[in-house]
Design an enzyme around this catalytic site. Structure first.
Site, PDB file in Angstrom:
ATOM      1  N   GLY A 246       0.834  -1.192   0.000  1.00  0.00           N
ATOM      2  CA  GLY A 246       0.000   0.000   0.000  1.00  0.00           C
ATOM      3  C   GLY A 246       0.869   1.241   0.000  1.00  0.00           C
ATOM      4  O   GLY A 246       2.010   1.202   0.482  1.00  0.00           O
TER       5      GLY A 246
ATOM      6  N   GLN B 259       2.452   9.856   1.798  1.00  0.00           N
ATOM      7  CA  GLN B 259       3.768   9.213   1.728  1.00  0.00           C
ATOM      8  C   GLN B 259       4.520   9.602   0.463  1.00  0.00           C
ATOM      9  O   GLN B 259       5.733   9.420   0.373  1.00  0.00           O
ATOM     10  CB  GLN B 259       3.623   7.684   1.758  1.00  0.00           C
TER      11      GLN B 259
ATOM     12  N   HIS C 286      -3.074   6.730   7.290  1.00  0.00           N
ATOM     13  CA  HIS C 286      -2.148   7.715   6.709  1.00  0.00           C
ATOM     14  C   HIS C 286      -2.881   8.998   6.305  1.00  0.00           C
ATOM     15  O   HIS C 286      -2.312  10.083   6.360  1.00  0.00           O
ATOM     16  CB  HIS C 286      -1.466   7.150   5.462  1.00  0.00           C
TER      17      HIS C 286
ATOM     18  N   HIS D 161      -4.575   0.440   7.565  1.00  0.00           N
ATOM     19  CA  HIS D 161      -3.242   1.054   7.700  1.00  0.00           C
ATOM     20  C   HIS D 161      -3.134   2.278   6.780  1.00  0.00           C
ATOM     21  O   HIS D 161      -2.696   3.348   7.211  1.00  0.00           O
ATOM     22  CB  HIS D 161      -2.161   0.015   7.369  1.00  0.00           C
ATOM     23  N   GLU D 162      -3.564   2.106   5.524  1.00  0.00           N
ATOM     24  CA  GLU D 162      -3.467   3.212   4.558  1.00  0.00           C
ATOM     25  C   GLU D 162      -4.444   4.334   4.910  1.00  0.00           C
ATOM     26  O   GLU D 162      -4.115   5.511   4.775  1.00  0.00           O
ATOM     27  CB  GLU D 162      -3.723   2.711   3.131  1.00  0.00           C
TER      28      GLU D 162
ATOM     29  N   CYS E 268       5.820  -0.327   7.212  1.00  0.00           N
ATOM     30  CA  CYS E 268       5.397   0.863   6.487  1.00  0.00           C
ATOM     31  C   CYS E 268       6.570   1.388   5.671  1.00  0.00           C
ATOM     32  O   CYS E 268       7.682   1.455   6.184  1.00  0.00           O
ATOM     33  CB  CYS E 268       4.938   1.927   7.489  1.00  0.00           C
ATOM     34  N   LEU E 269       6.313   1.744   4.412  1.00  0.00           N
ATOM     35  CA  LEU E 269       7.402   2.246   3.564  1.00  0.00           C
ATOM     36  C   LEU E 269       7.996   3.540   4.128  1.00  0.00           C
ATOM     37  O   LEU E 269       9.138   3.866   3.833  1.00  0.00           O
ATOM     38  CB  LEU E 269       6.907   2.463   2.131  1.00  0.00           C
TER      39      LEU E 269
HETATM   40 CO    CO Z   1       2.294   2.988   5.916  1.00  0.00          CO
END
Ligand code: CO
Length: 173
Positions: free
Chosen positions: A43, A48, A132, A128-129, A86-87
């Site tokens: 994701g 991000q 963000h 999770h997304e 998480c990226l």
């Molecule tokens: Co993340």
């Protein structure tokens, strides 16, 4: 496109709704997918990528989705624990508890309204997304003890992320 790290203020900014579903926006969605796959992520949310807007892309292994202006309508009482990464917080993983099933409403890249029920992994990625888009990172959900364990690594990332944010600034659509 550069993935922003924790510490970059854009990850904590308030996000704006998407109003125009045009070709330029769809190109941006394709870039987001490319960046997500390149980084081996499941994701990637707009903040991000430096954009304070309400959309993300995800791929749960079965379906890929562009999720725009989403809402989560219901959460199951049943919760499950699952390891998340998480990226924007590379190399840190932690077990997080979240509702197992959710019902959601959002628009796809063509501006079509989608309603669906998600469970297990797809519900996990979606939540999770979705976080963000509200400036929430999974590390915010850790206990004091769990946070202590990763504090050093986290502080280093935050320092890097702050610097990166200053250099790149926010991208406005
Ligand atoms: Co993340």
């Amino acid at each position: 496109m550069e993935v922003r790290l924790i510490g970059d203020p854009v990850l904590r900014n308030k996000t704006e709704e998407i109003k125009n579903y045009d070709d330029k926006f769809r190109e941006l969605i394709e870039e987001m997918y490319a960046e997500m796959y390149k980084s081996d992520g499941v994701g990637l949310a707009a903040p991000q990528a430096g954009m304070p807007y309400k959309f993300f892309v995800m791929d749960d292994g079965e379906n890929k989705r562009a999720v725009i202006n989403p809402i989560i309508k219901t959460f199951s009482e049943e919760k499950i624990i699952f390891e998340e990464g998480c990226l924007s917080i590379p190399e840190i993983f932690a077990e997080i508890e979240r509702p197992r099933t959710i019902t959601v409403e959002y628009f796809n890249e063509n501006g079509e309204k989608i309603e669906e029920e998600l469970t297990d992994y797809s519900a996990r990625v979606f939540q999770h997304e979705f976080d963000h888009l509200n400036g929430i990172l999974f590390t915010d959900k850790l206990s004091v003890v769990a946070k202590q364990r990763i504090k050093k690594k986290l502080m280093e990332l935050i320092k890097q992320g702050k610097k990166q944010g200053k250099e790149l600034g926010d991208i406005h659509l």
